[in-house]
Design an enzyme around this catalytic site. Structure first.
Site, short mmCIF file in Angstrom:
data_model
loop_
_atom_site.label_atom_id
_atom_site.label_comp_id
_atom_site.label_asym_id
_atom_site.label_seq_id
_atom_site.Cartn_x
_atom_site.Cartn_y
_atom_site.Cartn_z
N LYS A 81 0.63 -1.34 -0.10
CA LYS A 81 -0.53 0.13 -0.42
C LYS A 81 1.31 1.39 -0.14
O LYS A 81 0.33 2.34 -0.03
CB LYS A 81 -0.89 0.22 1.31
CG LYS A 81 -0.45 0.18 2.21
CD LYS A 81 -0.92 -0.39 4.08
CE LYS A 81 -0.96 -0.15 4.91
NZ LYS A 81 -0.79 1.00 5.47
N ASP A 82 1.78 1.22 -0.04
CA ASP A 82 2.88 1.55 0.32
C ASP A 82 3.43 2.85 -0.91
O ASP A 82 4.03 3.43 -1.13
CB ASP A 82 3.65 2.50 1.36
CG ASP A 82 3.76 2.13 2.57
OD1 ASP A 82 3.03 3.15 2.96
OD2 ASP A 82 4.65 1.55 3.64
N ARG A 129 -8.29 8.20 2.96
CA ARG A 129 -8.82 7.02 2.97
C ARG A 129 -9.82 6.59 4.20
O ARG A 129 -10.59 6.25 3.81
CB ARG A 129 -8.43 5.79 1.99
CG ARG A 129 -9.31 4.67 2.62
CD ARG A 129 -8.00 3.59 1.31
NE ARG A 129 -7.24 2.99 2.71
CZ ARG A 129 -7.58 2.43 3.67
NH1 ARG A 129 -9.23 1.73 4.33
NH2 ARG A 129 -7.02 2.46 4.21
N ARG A 130 -9.18 6.53 4.73
CA ARG A 130 -9.58 6.44 6.10
C ARG A 130 -10.99 7.04 6.86
O ARG A 130 -12.35 6.74 7.10
CB ARG A 130 -8.69 5.50 7.55
CG ARG A 130 -8.25 3.86 7.11
CD ARG A 130 -7.17 3.37 8.08
NE ARG A 130 -6.43 2.60 7.77
CZ ARG A 130 -5.43 2.11 7.98
NH1 ARG A 130 -4.47 3.00 8.91
NH2 ARG A 130 -4.41 1.13 8.04
N ARG A 147 -0.32 9.58 13.93
CA ARG A 147 1.01 8.91 13.04
C ARG A 147 1.86 8.20 13.82
O ARG A 147 1.78 7.97 15.09
CB ARG A 147 1.83 10.08 11.78
CG ARG A 147 1.26 10.22 11.20
CD ARG A 147 2.03 11.00 10.02
NE ARG A 147 3.08 9.91 10.05
CZ ARG A 147 3.85 10.34 9.40
NH1 ARG A 147 4.89 12.00 8.91
NH2 ARG A 147 4.81 9.80 8.90
N ARG A 153 0.32 3.98 18.68
CA ARG A 153 -0.76 4.22 17.96
C ARG A 153 -2.04 4.09 19.42
O ARG A 153 -2.43 5.12 19.70
CB ARG A 153 -1.40 4.35 16.47
CG ARG A 153 -0.69 5.10 15.44
CD ARG A 153 -0.82 4.26 14.17
NE ARG A 153 0.11 4.97 13.16
CZ ARG A 153 -0.23 4.55 11.93
NH1 ARG A 153 -1.38 4.65 11.92
NH2 ARG A 153 0.92 5.09 11.48
N CYS A 239 -1.21 6.37 -1.90
CA CYS A 239 -1.44 6.59 -1.12
C CYS A 239 -2.12 7.69 -0.40
O CYS A 239 -2.86 7.38 1.15
CB CYS A 239 -0.90 5.63 0.17
SG CYS A 239 1.08 6.40 0.10
#
Length: 309
Positions: A81-82, A129-130, A147, A153, A239
């Site tokens: 995804k990166d 996106r999220r 981040r 997190r 991304c």
């Protein structure tokens, strides 16, 4: 015996992924030794700014790709995804191992699910996106940037900085993190292109290494990810824009690709589902359908013109 230099980011997840690939390759041949070389990327250095504001594509891969082209390393293991849709000349994704769980998961301080969050609850995520899809579901929530690595997190969630956070299931599973979480259904939260898959990148000219890497390639993962990345490429995305896609092989062996583009505030959501056999053609068809619906306007506002070449 050839010693293969493996480039990896220094994060715990990146190292776990690289070490797993090395382990799997070692099982396939005893003619190679492996050494990991740590590389710090732009995305690792800039932690106090949301990814979408850092700008550019390949925030977590450019320095690694430079080391590949310079011959300092022989291959690198990336989170798919990166990976930008376009790779530098002379490099290729030589192998895509079997995909881990592609879904996103919600962690809350209470341990309960999405419906338990009160209006105004603060949800942390670094992903446009999220955030966009979450606000489409729950426009009453307060999405704030978050981040750092998985442990950081989760620590901020537990310390009370956030009421909930969203993480990738694949990262938690690879790290062996067993915090209570709630998987988000794909019709609620479509994943990033290639989420859960790994991309093993090397020089196109290294035939010996490419043959070795192919021994851990998973054909089904490869073909479905190719469809997702074809969509990403046609949209000229990265991304760092709210683009999502997931391709699955159906029981009849055909490919089913779901694609999505959303505005950052979640008020505009464009979605399509297409079925086909050729992954690249399928990805382009799905992207064209999203553009026909009006997704190009959203992408242009974010500086990602789908018609730029």
């Amino acid at each position: 015996m050839r010693t293969i230099q493996v480039g990896s980011r220094k994060s715990k997840l990146a190292l776990v992924q690289s070490e797993q690939v090395i382990h799997d390759l070692s099982d396939k041949s005893d003619r190679f030794a492996f050494a990991i070389r740590h590389i710090v990327t732009k995305g690792d250095r800039i932690l106090n700014v949301t990814l979408s504001k850092v700008g550019g594509k390949g925030l977590f891969v450019k320095e690694i790709e430079r080391a590949l082209l310079d011959g300092a390393i022989d291959f690198a293991v990336h989170s798919m995804k990166d990976m930008p849709a376009e790779l530098p000349g002379g490099l290729e994704i030589a192998s895509i191992p079997m995909r881990e769980d592609a879904c996103d998961v919600l962690l809350t301080r209470s341990g309960d699910g999405l419906d338990s969050l009160e209006p105004g609850a603060i949800v942390g995520t670094s992903s446009l996106r999220r955030g966009a899809q979450l606000l489409s579901l729950r426009p009453d929530l307060n999405v704030q940037p978050l981040r750092g690595n998985v442990d950081t997190r989760i620590g901020r969630l537990k310390s009370g900085d956030f009421d909930a956070i969203i993480l990738a299931a694949a990262g938690m599973k690879r790290l062996g993190v067993h915090e209570k979480n709630h998987p988000l259904a794909f019709d609620e939260m479509l994943p990033a292109v290639g989420q859960g898959a790994l991309a093993i990148e090397c020089r196109s000219s290294d035939a010996e290494l490419k043959a070795l890497l192919q021994t851990i390639n998973d054909p089904d993962t490869e073909i479905t990810v190719r469809a997702e990345r074809a969509l990403l490429k046609r949209l000229n995305g990265s991304c760092q824009v709210p683009i999502a896609a997931l391709c699955k092989r159906r029981a009849d062996t055909k490919l089913e690709l779901t694609g999505l583009v959303a505005s950052v505030d979640g008020k505009e959501v464009f979605k399509t589902r297409r079925i086909g056999e050729n992954p690249e053609e399928l990805g382009v068809e799905a992207a064209e359908e999203l553009l026909h619906q009006g997704a190009g306007t959203v992408l242009k506002r974010l500086g990602s013109d789908p018609n730029a070449r």
